[in-house]
Design an enzyme around this catalytic site. Sequence first.
Site, PDB file in Angstrom:
ATOM      1  N   GLU B 751     -33.853   9.457  19.444  1.00  0.00           N
ATOM      2  CA  GLU B 751     -34.955   8.305  19.060  1.00  0.00           C
ATOM      3  C   GLU B 751     -35.964   8.561  20.127  1.00  0.00           C
ATOM      4  O   GLU B 751     -35.968   7.944  20.738  1.00  0.00           O
ATOM      5  CB  GLU B 751     -33.863   7.166  19.694  1.00  0.00           C
ATOM      6  N   ASP B 752     -36.759   9.177  19.374  1.00  0.00           N
ATOM      7  CA  ASP B 752     -38.051   9.936  20.326  1.00  0.00           C
ATOM      8  C   ASP B 752     -37.420   9.883  21.678  1.00  0.00           C
ATOM      9  O   ASP B 752     -39.332  10.650  21.665  1.00  0.00           O
ATOM     10  CB  ASP B 752     -38.505   8.245  20.765  1.00  0.00           C
ATOM     11  N   ALA B 753     -36.613  10.964  21.737  1.00  0.00           N
ATOM     12  CA  ALA B 753     -37.178  11.415  22.888  1.00  0.00           C
ATOM     13  C   ALA B 753     -37.361  12.791  23.402  1.00  0.00           C
ATOM     14  O   ALA B 753     -37.372  13.269  22.198  1.00  0.00           O
ATOM     15  CB  ALA B 753     -35.129  11.357  23.887  1.00  0.00           C
TER      16      ALA B 753
END
Lengths: 361, 1132
Positions: B751-753
């Site tokens: 999730e885009d971390a």
Amino acid sequence: IYCGAYDVKDNIAKMAATMSNVDEIRNRVILGEFNVKNVHTTDYPGNYPGYDDTWSLQKFQKNFRIDVVQMDETCMEFDMVGIDASIANAFRRILLAEVPTMAVEKVFIYNNTSIIQDEVLAQRLGLIPIKADPRLFEYRNAGDEEGTEIDTIQLQLKIKCTRNHQATKDSADPQELYLNHMVYSKDMTWVPIGNQADVLADANIGPVHGDILLAKLRPGQELDIVMHCVKGIGQDHAKFSPVATASYRLLPEITLMKTVEGEKAERLKRCFSPGVIELENHGGKVVAKVMNSRLDTCSREVLRHDDLKNAVKLARVRDHFIFSVESTGILPPDVLVSEAIKVLMAKCQRFLSELDSSEME
Amino acid sequence: MEILGDEFGGMTPQQLAAPVNTIEEKWKLLPAFLKVKGLVKQHIDSFNYFINVEIKKIMKANEKITSDADPMWYLKYLNIYVGMPDVEESFNVTRPVSPHECRLRDMTYSAPITVDMEYTRGSQRIIRNALPIGRMPIMLRSSNCVLTGKTPMEYSKLNECPLDPGGYFIVKGQEKVILIQEQLSKNRIIVEQDRKGAVGASVTSSTHEKKSRTNMIVKQGRFYLRHNTLSEDAPIAIIFKAMGVESDQEIVQMIGTEEHVMASFSPSLEECQKAQIFTQIQALKYIGNKVRRQRMWGGPKKTKMEEARELLASLILTHVPVKEFNFRAKCIYLAVMVRRVILAQGENKVDDRDYYGNKRLELAGQLLSLLFEDLFKKFNSELKKISDQIIPKQRAAQFDIVKHMRQDQITNGMVNAISTGNWSLKRFKMDRQGVTQVLSRLSFISALGMMTRISSQFEKTRKVSGPRSLQPSQWGMLCPSDTPEGEACGLVKNLALMTHITTDMEDGPIVKLAFNLGVEDVNLLCGEELSYPSVFLVFLNGNILGVIRDHQRLVYTFRLMRRAGFINEFVSISTNLTDRCVYISSDGGRLCRPYIIVKKGQPMVKNKHIEELTQGYRTFEDFLHESLVEYLDVNEENDCQIALYEHTINKDTTHLEIEPFTLLGVCAGLIPYPHHNQSPRNTYQCAMGKQAMGTIGYNQRNRIDTLMYLLAYPQKPMVKTRTIELIDFEKLPAGQNATVAVMSYSGYDIEDALVLNKASLDRGFGRCLVYKNAKCTLRRYTNQTFDKVMGPMLDAATRKPIWRHSILDADGICSPGEKVENKQVLVNKSMPTVTQTPLEGSAQPGQPQYRDVPVSYKGSTDSYIEKVMISSNADDAFLIKILLRQTRRPEIGDKFSSRHGQKGVCGLIVPQEDMPFCDTGICPDIIMNPHGYPSRMTVGKLIELLAGKAGVLDGRFHYGTAFGGSKVKDVCEDLIRYGYNYQGKDYVTSGITGEPLEAYIYFGPVYYQKLKHMVLDKMHARARGPRAVLTRQPTEGRSRDGGLRLGEMERDCLIGYGASMLLLERLMISSDAFEVDVCGQCGLLGYSGWCHYCKSSCHVSSLRIPYACKLLFQELQSMNIVPRLKLARYNE
């Protein structure tokens, strides 16, 4: 045959492989067009029929070698051949993170009227390599604020910027207008504590590089700082890392599968780093020949040429590590490497003794 | 040589066939343009126009005050000036003030408004010069600001950043921007369909005195005029008659004599006939009866007829001038309106409300002039009231009006309007909120972006797409990317890089020129000529000027005159072929932008001109004067053929775009390769660029802001754009070039971390400084007492300051460099317990009593004191400002973003030795998950990485300018030259296993921004804590150390699950459980085992209910509703 927990596909491929193929799988990493093949070590005992992969000291001693290729006071390149990636990687990791050095840890700011903030200045000071042999010092105990002569180096930075009265009237150059307006690492002076002045008299303690800019000052601004350098390891903070970087690459191996001639040979040469492919004249024909594949940077440019990509095989030797160690200048790179080996040895020793003690329980 | 016909623009075949040379580096016109116009210049121009020109006009319009009490008495203003900003040191001693001083001392950066005036005192006539009437907040960098014309050196002496754009006000120490307001253009006929499909026309007229809206509607084939002063819709024919056009023939002639036009108008005439109205007097009487009663105070009583005539003259279509009740021009205007509606019927040629040519932008100057005129009128009427009151009384001294001129009314009016943003003008019944906003100083870009923001008057809650969608006419004028998401989407817009907004200008010379070019005056026409097929109507700013036979020649010569500099360069002229009109506009608020003029297929700007520009022989003005470049507004753009590139020039081309990337605004201009990105991504980045921290100005360390974020080591981006250079973003950057590996690593990057390298953080990557301030004033009270600052309190035993006072100096104020912890005191202030003037007789003897009101530090993390300022504010009270500093290194949960709308939080921090490394030993600063790409389609980011990598290897910056920039192919060739892979994918070894990775990794530098959202400011948890006083429930919100709410939906889950004890615990026991005594007999609440109603204690039992429930019962009781509890044993 028990083949480990690898891909079923891999297994099938291996079973179908001929003897020479198995050698390739065991010893070479293949650079494909879209991915890297055979990345993992597979030569553990019992994995391949007909190969004796049991570890023996004699075999290791026979195969293992270290060749120092190039070395000066800060950089070193050496080859480590005949060892598993995990061990080679352990040396790299230890060099980066576990060989201790001395670095500024505590900064006592008595006065800082410069534009740079206390915390930022402290961080900058921390990152300056301090020339002091960490082997002569001990780790400081947790909670110890004061420090003693065996675990602390005290440095001082006391500088004040003033106007230069000799400057010409209409000068606009700060260099000429002000004195001490640039604070460099050379302005940090060593203040020996205890018997350090005698013991470490010829150690020449201080920053490795004198020309690191720490802060800029203007007339009236001053810095009055005392620093404590302590022994630490890179794992804790990057400032303790003794190397700028330490890394390795595998020895490239380029093989020509067919003869490449004429314009194609020219093109092939351009696909590699200079010196990798040379052209030879064979009876009026220009033929490409691999001269020194070590020089290649593995850009895989050749794979972009449809007519050439099947003429070469790009591989790397799995157990031939070309190490490059760039020291920050605190210790010479060869010392660092031997320190790293000592750290690993100590770890092994510790592990063994742990094993022994747990056996007894 | 053979010359081809007109269709080839009178060119020879050779000329036509000649290739158009590209003008190299024509973008260099842009910096030249930005020097004189554009970006914030429009605010400044508009304000300059106001304080130098408009204010004098306002004074002229309200110059004389007379008194009803004495006909001999008068006051006449002769002149008005706005001075330079100053501050009153002591009584009547002033000194110039710098903007920065105002910011620090919480003052208003304002200048006195002075007037020269002539008035009578007794029988004397007196002329007084330079009398102050109030103070005007001064826009920074305007003509009256101390900063104009200063060198960067002088700027730094004034503590001002030379790169700061100006264009805002400093009011009470706060920087305030007056946003650009978008409005429908005034005085123009707009033909529209209403919801039922009926066509109507409307005009919003606006003059200095009045504003009104006139509608023309069609009901059952008949035309009516609707106006809010008329109680019902008036038939149009009656209006015509009331305006003196009594003959039906004349009416029809004015409207048009075509068969279908006459046919559709005849029902209206019939209606008039039916109403038996034939003369002007009859018509006026008819209208007089329909006039809505107005406030009838003052003035002599008027008859209904007079009233109707007044109304027609002044309220209906106010912008059409009527002199001595000569309604000729108004009749023609009305006739044109009717004709428009008739022609629009059926063919559906209605106007587009959202078309940008129909919009006008209101700037700071215009808004302030409205406000000032209002205040000035109020000021004058106050003077009149005073004179009316005082003159009749006999006094020893003669009446001198100067003594009654109070400055504070105008001063406070201006200051309050700007500081609150409430623009309420009684005259126009205008009451707008949120006109001004605090200038956001989060980053340089956010400040600059605010200056180009346009807010629309449209309601945000309405769900219509029309005003929100991107209009083709906004091309080049407004940034297509920069708009917020959510409710204000498409309503808040931003100017493009090269847009300029015009200011009002004199139209007298334009009228003269138009008449000289063959326009026939409307007042000399009989009316029928208006609808002749051979003529075009000529409008000037919405008023009909006349008709023209050869409209092409008119437009052509008009443009020639403009290019030659005989009329202002911002006057626009355009033809509308469907309406058969020529529109000339000289009003303010139009959007325009410069274009290169193309003649005969060749751009007028040649390479030699650009060369001269680079050598400094030429300025942008010279390009204008030599008719190489001209400004086009939206309407005129519609009338021109504009080529985007040289190679698209054809025989019809009239203009050439200067640079295509100028169609983007300031924020979108930062994005490298935006033309490769999916468009919403650019919009996201426009919003995020404003949250990126970095540097905010060269004077950032001298500022004491409430909140300021700075980056410890900001860098300029490896991949720049032309816009970045033009707006000096690289001098005040907000971000760092991070080496990024696009690969999966651990599970902490979903999730885009992002995965960050610990060693990079150790070395200063993403390290930021957060500055906050603490403020305190020391007041003097009316009873001669004042606030005091006391020294630190000493511990009795150790003779050392107590912990809370440990950072205080002897003067009771914290000392710079100290570390403050939570709840420590910053200023040990104490305040007298009695601050009111004591009543007479009860005079307090001796020392006043003091009470401690310390300013203490609140915050979960410690801060350092950067500096302490002791000064005084405008009310002569002591002002102490303390600047607090925190240094933060990135931690898990901090938010980062690239310049492509790709935000992500830090998910994991990994030691360097665990990071993958490439052959050269480089390990990444950031690892980004490749899943971020396919759905986002931010190809620009991929290219930025390649260009950045090539730039790093080559030691130079690459350009990612929109619609241009370094080519991917060239960039990749560079990579090969340095022995890297063509595609930017490197062979990478895992740092954990030491074995190579199976995939090649996309590896290289990308510019990353650290956004202001940090975990440290947000993390919050509570076990026990404060409760609200009223309900005894836990407080709400992090700032009050509030509880985490188990909301309705969560409650529903638990009910559904049947976890009743958990529910009881969450909703009552952990919240506001309360023991109440309930009387089983009467069912009311009792106290301590006693029922006050039954006067007994026998049936009282104790229960546990939520306190809120008990509160409800009591509140109900207070409303005369008795809730009674019925108690029963649970086992009965």
